[in-house]
Design an enzyme around this catalytic site. Structure first.
Site, PDB file in Angstrom:
ATOM      1  N   HIS A 136     -38.981  -8.310  42.056  1.00 18.07           N
ATOM      2  CA  HIS A 136     -38.350  -8.583  40.427  1.00 18.07           C
ATOM      3  C   HIS A 136     -37.108  -9.333  40.856  1.00 18.07           C
ATOM      4  O   HIS A 136     -36.146  -9.024  41.463  1.00 18.07           O
ATOM      5  CB  HIS A 136     -38.049  -7.204  39.661  1.00 18.07           C
ATOM      6  CG  HIS A 136     -39.325  -6.534  39.507  1.00 18.07           C
ATOM      7  ND1 HIS A 136     -39.206  -5.434  38.855  1.00 18.07           N
ATOM      8  CD2 HIS A 136     -40.607  -7.138  39.437  1.00 18.07           C
ATOM      9  CE1 HIS A 136     -40.529  -4.836  38.632  1.00 18.07           C
ATOM     10  NE2 HIS A 136     -41.271  -5.943  38.645  1.00 18.07           N
ATOM     11  N   HIS A 139     -52.802  -3.133  39.503  1.00 17.48           N
ATOM     12  CA  HIS A 139     -51.481  -3.035  38.758  1.00 17.48           C
ATOM     13  C   HIS A 139     -50.975  -1.847  38.572  1.00 17.48           C
ATOM     14  O   HIS A 139     -49.727  -1.198  38.799  1.00 17.48           O
ATOM     15  CB  HIS A 139     -51.298  -3.754  37.538  1.00 17.48           C
ATOM     16  CG  HIS A 139     -50.071  -4.242  37.099  1.00 17.48           C
ATOM     17  ND1 HIS A 139     -49.351  -5.092  37.908  1.00 17.48           N
ATOM     18  CD2 HIS A 139     -49.178  -4.129  35.898  1.00 17.48           C
ATOM     19  CE1 HIS A 139     -48.006  -5.401  37.074  1.00 17.48           C
ATOM     20  NE2 HIS A 139     -48.173  -4.801  35.956  1.00 17.48           N
ATOM     21  N   ARG A 176     -49.496  -0.654  41.766  1.00 16.71           N
ATOM     22  CA  ARG A 176     -48.222  -1.110  41.906  1.00 16.71           C
ATOM     23  C   ARG A 176     -46.953  -0.239  41.276  1.00 16.71           C
ATOM     24  O   ARG A 176     -45.992   0.125  41.774  1.00 16.71           O
ATOM     25  CB  ARG A 176     -48.102  -2.449  41.590  1.00 16.71           C
ATOM     26  CG  ARG A 176     -46.751  -3.355  41.522  1.00 16.71           C
ATOM     27  CD  ARG A 176     -47.022  -4.700  41.157  1.00 16.71           C
ATOM     28  NE  ARG A 176     -45.889  -5.361  40.596  1.00 16.71           N
ATOM     29  CZ  ARG A 176     -44.872  -6.063  41.421  1.00 16.71           C
ATOM     30  NH1 ARG A 176     -45.122  -5.917  42.763  1.00 16.71           N
ATOM     31  NH2 ARG A 176     -43.845  -6.725  40.909  1.00 16.71           N
ATOM     32  N   ARG A 211     -48.064  -7.301  44.328  1.00 15.96           N
ATOM     33  CA  ARG A 211     -48.836  -7.986  43.346  1.00 15.96           C
ATOM     34  C   ARG A 211     -50.062  -8.103  43.812  1.00 15.96           C
ATOM     35  O   ARG A 211     -50.430  -8.645  44.963  1.00 15.96           O
ATOM     36  CB  ARG A 211     -48.089  -9.096  42.676  1.00 15.96           C
ATOM     37  CG  ARG A 211     -46.945  -9.097  41.944  1.00 15.96           C
ATOM     38  CD  ARG A 211     -46.168 -10.403  41.468  1.00 15.96           C
ATOM     39  NE  ARG A 211     -44.950 -10.396  40.981  1.00 15.96           N
ATOM     40  CZ  ARG A 211     -43.971 -10.281  41.725  1.00 15.96           C
ATOM     41  NH1 ARG A 211     -43.945 -10.733  42.994  1.00 15.96           N
ATOM     42  NH2 ARG A 211     -42.737 -10.173  41.099  1.00 15.96           N
ATOM     43  N   TYR A 221     -38.994   1.663  34.545  1.00 16.76           N
ATOM     44  CA  TYR A 221     -39.060   3.032  35.352  1.00 16.76           C
ATOM     45  C   TYR A 221     -37.976   4.012  35.285  1.00 16.76           C
ATOM     46  O   TYR A 221     -37.946   4.873  35.868  1.00 16.76           O
ATOM     47  CB  TYR A 221     -39.139   2.416  36.839  1.00 16.76           C
ATOM     48  CG  TYR A 221     -40.394   1.641  37.094  1.00 16.76           C
ATOM     49  CD1 TYR A 221     -41.710   2.293  37.001  1.00 16.76           C
ATOM     50  CD2 TYR A 221     -40.258   0.467  37.409  1.00 16.76           C
ATOM     51  CE1 TYR A 221     -42.591   1.561  37.332  1.00 16.76           C
ATOM     52  CE2 TYR A 221     -41.430  -0.456  37.851  1.00 16.76           C
ATOM     53  CZ  TYR A 221     -42.411   0.062  37.709  1.00 16.76           C
ATOM     54  OH  TYR A 221     -43.617  -0.629  37.811  1.00 16.76           O
ATOM     55  N   LYS A 223     -43.597 -14.588  43.861  1.00 17.59           N
ATOM     56  CA  LYS A 223     -43.494 -15.712  42.785  1.00 17.59           C
ATOM     57  C   LYS A 223     -42.384 -16.476  42.969  1.00 17.59           C
ATOM     58  O   LYS A 223     -41.144 -16.151  43.734  1.00 17.59           O
ATOM     59  CB  LYS A 223     -43.034 -14.808  41.253  1.00 17.59           C
ATOM     60  CG  LYS A 223     -44.277 -14.240  40.892  1.00 17.59           C
ATOM     61  CD  LYS A 223     -43.659 -13.811  39.372  1.00 17.59           C
ATOM     62  CE  LYS A 223     -44.990 -13.184  38.576  1.00 17.59           C
ATOM     63  NZ  LYS A 223     -44.596 -12.640  37.280  1.00 17.59           N
TER      64      LYS A 223
END
Length: 314
Positions: free
Chosen positions: A279, A253, A256, A156, A288, A180
């Site tokens: 994720h 992004h 990414r 990110r 995807y 995150k």
């Protein structure tokens, strides 16, 4: 009995303005949505005040037939729900007919992507500029390092720009990223990203004056202390333009997404890509699946005996 539905819509809009301080644009949006509902219900022999759930469901179906996007349908449903809650609270309806209505399913938009050729052009342009002597040589080396790291790891942008200085001290093909929820993950580095990082680190050290160095790999004079992601995004668009790529088609992004899509196109497992992207849920990575579907189609067309026979007959 005279229908007062139009008056009730006006009363609802007045409540939004007086009690909730709704902006004029918001009020106009609600007015358009409810006026459209009113016209539909009147044309189907009922009114907003008397409409049942089946009438409102028919209205939502009509929006679909009129090619309204799921997001627009959801906005209309939200306006309806607010209106009928108002009627119920005012004692004008004994029940809320929107309570049993389901929101239209939103189709998850496919992420923007860059082809492998475009990424190669971008990297080659960054490398060319970094090799040229110039006053802003350190910034050019920084851009190359940022770009190589981004495409090598799929980080990110917030993770990338806030990398600590101690990254330069590590010796190896892997990088520990804090993402995150303060979760850490290990990602591999490409040889080109290692080389770009080393060149930037050496130039950075040589350019530093006396004093305590910043704890950040990509320092800045801003309040955060490290390079603002908006600055990187702006510089990336400038680089793309110089490489002959539409600036509007690229962002950190998008890079990414390119990382993930290109890995999957070359045979990577979806679970592996999930781990690399950080994720927490596989459902996030499943945007995807279109890449996987295309890869499977090509595999079948290339290797399945029946597909080969059909091709030979053609």
């Amino acid at each position: 009995m005279r229908d007062l539905s139009a008056a009730h819509i006006e009363a609802f809009l007045e409540m939004l303005s007086a009690e909730r301080g709704a902006a004029e644009n918001t009020l106009q949006s609600y007015r358009r949505d409810l006026d459209d509902l009113y016209d539909f219900l009147i044309s189907h022999k009922t009114t907003p005040l008397l409409a049942e759930s089946k009438n409102l469901s028919a209205y939502l179906a009509n929006l679909g037939k009129r090619a309204f996007a799921p997001s627009s349908q959801a906005r209309r449903l939200s306006a309806m729900r607010q209106f009928y809650k108002f009627l119920y609270a005012e004692g004008l309806r004994g029940e809320d007919p929107t309570a049993v209505l389901d929101a239209p399913k939103k189709q998850r938009a496919l992420p923007k992507n860059l082809s492998e050729a475009d990424v190669t052009r971008l990297l080659e342009r960054a490398a060319l500029e970094a090799a040229e002597p110039a006053k802003d040589h350190l910034n050019r080396l920084r851009m190359l390092a940022l770009l190589e790291l981004l495409y090598a790891t799929g980080m990110r942008v917030s993770e990338l720009v806030s990398l600590p200085l101690k990254v330069l001290e590590q010796d190896g093909r892997f990088l520990m990223i804090r993402g995150k929820g303060n979760k850490e993950r290990l990602v591999p580095l490409s040889r080109s990203s290692i080389a770009a990082l080393k060149a930037y680190g050496e130039a950075k050290k040589a350019a530093e004056t006396d004093g305590e160095p910043s704890p950040w790999l990509f320092p800045s004079h801003g309040s955060a202390g490290y390079l603002p992601r908006q600055v990187f995004a702006r510089d990336l668009k400038g680089l793309a333009a110089r490489a002959g790529i539409k600036a509007a088609s690229i962002s950190p992004h998008v890079m990414r997404h390119a990382f993930a899509s290109h890995l999957l196109a070359h045979g990577a497992d979806l679970r592996v890509v999930q781990e690399l992207l950080g994720h927490s849920d596989i459902s996030t990575t499943q945007i995807y699946t279109h890449v996987l579907e295309e890869r499977l189609r090509q595999l079948v067309e290339t290797h399945h005996p029946l597909a080969k026979e059909a091709k030979n007959r053609d």
